[in-house]
Design a protein around this motif. Structure first.
Motif, PDB file in Angstrom:
ATOM      1  N   THR A  14      80.116 -21.358  -0.895  1.00 41.01           N
ATOM      2  CA  THR A  14      81.497 -21.750  -1.142  1.00 41.01           C
ATOM      3  C   THR A  14      81.683 -23.246  -0.911  1.00 41.01           C
ATOM      4  O   THR A  14      81.205 -23.784   0.098  1.00 41.01           O
ATOM      5  N   ASP A  15      82.359 -23.897  -1.816  1.00 39.87           N
ATOM      6  CA  ASP A  15      82.720 -25.310  -1.663  1.00 39.87           C
ATOM      7  C   ASP A  15      84.016 -25.365  -0.870  1.00 39.87           C
ATOM      8  O   ASP A  15      85.099 -25.095  -1.407  1.00 39.87           O
ATOM      9  N   TRP A  16      83.929 -25.715   0.394  1.00 39.77           N
ATOM     10  CA  TRP A  16      85.087 -25.674   1.279  1.00 39.77           C
ATOM     11  C   TRP A  16      86.031 -26.855   1.071  1.00 39.77           C
ATOM     12  O   TRP A  16      87.018 -26.997   1.793  1.00 39.77           O
ATOM     13  N   THR A  17      85.728 -27.675   0.066  1.00 38.08           N
ATOM     14  CA  THR A  17      86.661 -28.750  -0.304  1.00 38.08           C
ATOM     15  C   THR A  17      87.405 -28.405  -1.597  1.00 38.08           C
ATOM     16  O   THR A  17      88.263 -29.169  -2.042  1.00 38.08           O
ATOM     17  N   ASP A  18      87.072 -27.272  -2.212  1.00 37.96           N
ATOM     18  CA  ASP A  18      87.704 -26.851  -3.463  1.00 37.96           C
ATOM     19  C   ASP A  18      88.723 -25.759  -3.164  1.00 37.96           C
ATOM     20  O   ASP A  18      88.367 -24.607  -2.942  1.00 37.96           O
ATOM     21  N   ARG A  19      89.990 -26.118  -3.201  1.00 42.62           N
ATOM     22  CA  ARG A  19      91.018 -25.139  -2.821  1.00 42.62           C
ATOM     23  C   ARG A  19      91.151 -24.018  -3.848  1.00 42.62           C
ATOM     24  O   ARG A  19      91.735 -22.970  -3.552  1.00 42.62           O
ATOM     25  N   GLY A  20      90.617 -24.202  -5.049  1.00 45.66           N
ATOM     26  CA  GLY A  20      90.691 -23.156  -6.049  1.00 45.66           C
ATOM     27  C   GLY A  20      89.749 -21.999  -5.794  1.00 45.66           C
ATOM     28  O   GLY A  20      89.978 -20.880  -6.268  1.00 45.66           O
ATOM     29  N   THR A  21      88.661 -22.242  -5.027  1.00 43.17           N
ATOM     30  CA  THR A  21      87.688 -21.180  -4.751  1.00 43.17           C
ATOM     31  C   THR A  21      87.548 -20.847  -3.265  1.00 43.17           C
ATOM     32  O   THR A  21      87.315 -19.698  -2.914  1.00 43.17           O
ATOM     33  N   CYS A  22      87.685 -21.841  -2.388  1.00 41.26           N
ATOM     34  CA  CYS A  22      87.431 -21.571  -0.966  1.00 41.26           C
ATOM     35  C   CYS A  22      88.450 -20.603  -0.368  1.00 41.26           C
ATOM     36  O   CYS A  22      88.178 -19.976   0.660  1.00 41.26           O
TER      37      CYS A  22
ATOM     38  N   TYR B 172      70.843 -24.089  -5.299  1.00 43.24           N
ATOM     39  CA  TYR B 172      71.955 -23.492  -6.023  1.00 43.24           C
ATOM     40  C   TYR B 172      73.252 -24.245  -5.752  1.00 43.24           C
ATOM     41  O   TYR B 172      73.500 -24.697  -4.635  1.00 43.24           O
ATOM     42  N   SER B 173      74.058 -24.351  -6.791  1.00 43.00           N
ATOM     43  CA  SER B 173      75.357 -24.998  -6.642  1.00 43.00           C
ATOM     44  C   SER B 173      76.301 -24.070  -5.898  1.00 43.00           C
ATOM     45  O   SER B 173      76.014 -22.886  -5.700  1.00 43.00           O
ATOM     46  N   CYS B 174      77.436 -24.596  -5.487  1.00 34.49           N
ATOM     47  CA  CYS B 174      78.485 -23.749  -4.939  1.00 34.49           C
ATOM     48  C   CYS B 174      79.111 -22.939  -6.077  1.00 34.49           C
ATOM     49  O   CYS B 174      78.890 -23.221  -7.255  1.00 34.49           O
ATOM     50  N   ILE B 175      79.872 -21.936  -5.713  1.00 40.48           N
ATOM     51  CA  ILE B 175      80.512 -21.081  -6.706  1.00 40.48           C
ATOM     52  C   ILE B 175      81.501 -21.893  -7.532  1.00 40.48           C
ATOM     53  O   ILE B 175      82.333 -22.631  -6.999  1.00 40.48           O
TER      54      ILE B 175
END
Length: 374
Positions: free
Chosen positions: A184-192, A258-261
């Motif tokens: 999880t990208d914890w800086t991306d509010r759309g996914t985190c 692997y990239s974040c989701i």
């Protein structure tokens, strides 16, 4: 018309997969499909496990620009659990499996097969083989991983029942377990805001054909939709310079990670609301049932809006829809068995209740199964 193993034969692809007699021109000795024995399959135990660390919407508001109202209104999520400290995916999966075995009153040494449905194993080569070890099995049951993202548990149920019907296995553990927080990208509010970690398990057991509790299913995949939801492998170039000993220039050429989701939320929402109701209806047709025949609708816990929209299209009253997304968020392959376990242990789902379960997500994959609990 039902075949010898209790699954309903029809013209659908899903039914043909299960019924060798429906493959035109193929004899039992030449067909690539297994010859099924006269066995039924039932669900006799369930269990779940979640990490100890709870992360609320207010906690997330401290690291990204968001707030509790914004998240809960759009997703229905208020909390999620995250693996931390010495916790592990295998540990959660084994705990869920142990609880399922205890409910079923089955010894770990009597398990014939372990299916771990996960897209986030702790080893590149899979984690399923570690489950029997964690359970303390003295014998060595067959164990392997199934990777189908949020549809994984549905595929696990179909695969497990096939092993019972076609391979003579008696006890099969089907586990859904994910550690999505690691991707999880914890800086991306759309996914985190969406994802959490958890594990859930059921024990499938062979039974007389007349007691069969898995009635029909419907499975699909479409790689064209992969672009809307993925965590792809990225190549990172290493230094090309040769060392003083004259090693081959440019070797090794790269390093993979692997990239974040990454997700296109609008497209995933449109996809789920479009295909899931149809899949449930196909599974019901294969089972010879109607929507009015089911006691519960149990969907992958991706977004409360998706749950509401699918239920509305199927005309299933909200009180017959299982939802625990508020407490755990989207736990991918773990979400259906986790919600099932909570509903069984709380007394909502009773023995004899018929459940329409559906998973959908990355791949893209989706599918439904009609089951009876207990």
């Amino acid at each position: 018309m039902a075949n010898a193993c209790g699954w309903v034969c029809s013209d659908s692809v899903s039914a043909r997969v299960m019924c060798t007699s429906s493959v035109e021109g193929a004899s039992a000795s030449h067909s690539r499909l297994p010859r099924f024995v006269s066995k039924g399959c039932k669900l006799v135990g369930c269990g779940s496990a979640v990490p100890s660390l709870k992360v609320s919407n207010d906690d997330l508001a401290k690291i990204v620009e968001t707030n509790d109202e914004w998240i809960s209104t759009r997703t229905g999520i208020r909390n999620r659990r995250i693996i931390s400290g010495k916790e592990s995916l295998v540990g959660l999966a084994a705990e869920a499996a142990r609880k399922a075995l205890e409910m079923a009153e089955v010894n770990p040494d009597d398990v014939d097969l372990v299916l771990l449905c996960s897209s986030t194993p702790e080893n590149l080569f899979g984690s399923a083989t570690q489950i029997p070890k964690a359970l303390g099995c003295k014998k060595t049951p067959l164990a392997y991983d199934i990777t189908a993202a949020c549809s994984g548990f549905i595929l696990g149920l179909v695969s497990g029942s096939s092993h019972i019907r076609g391979s003579g296995f008696k006890n099969v553990l089907v586990i859904g377990a994910e550690a999505l927080s690691r991707y999880t990208d914890w800086t991306d509010r759309g996914t985190c805001i969406l994802f959490g970690d958890a594990a859930g398990a059921v024990l499938l057991q062979a039974c007389a054909v007349e007691d069969d509790c898995l009635f029909g299913f419907d499975l699909h995949s479409d790689g064209d939709g992969h672009r809307h939801l993925n965590a792809t492998m990225e190549q990172k170039e290493l230094d090309d310079a040769a060392d003083s000993n004259g090693s081959v220039v440019g070797f090794p050429p790269n390093h993979a990670s692997y990239s974040c989701i990454k997700m296109n939320g609008k497209e995933v929402f449109r996809f789920a609301v479009g295909v899931v109701p149809q899949s449930v209806e196909f599974a019901l047709q294969n089972a010879g049932l109607t929507v009015s025949s089911i006691d519960w609708l149990l969907l992958h816990q991706a977004n409360q809006r998706i749950l509401d929209a699918v239920a509305k299209r199927l005309e299933v009253p909200s009180e017959r829809v299982i939802s625990n997304i508020a407490n755990y968020g989207n736990t991918s392959a773990a979400s259906i068995p986790l919600a099932l376990d909570e509903a069984v242990r709380s007394g909502r789902i009773q023995p004899g209740h018929t459940i329409a379960a559906a998973g959908f997500g990355a791949g893209l994959t989706w599918g439904s199964i009609i089951i009876k609990w207990g």
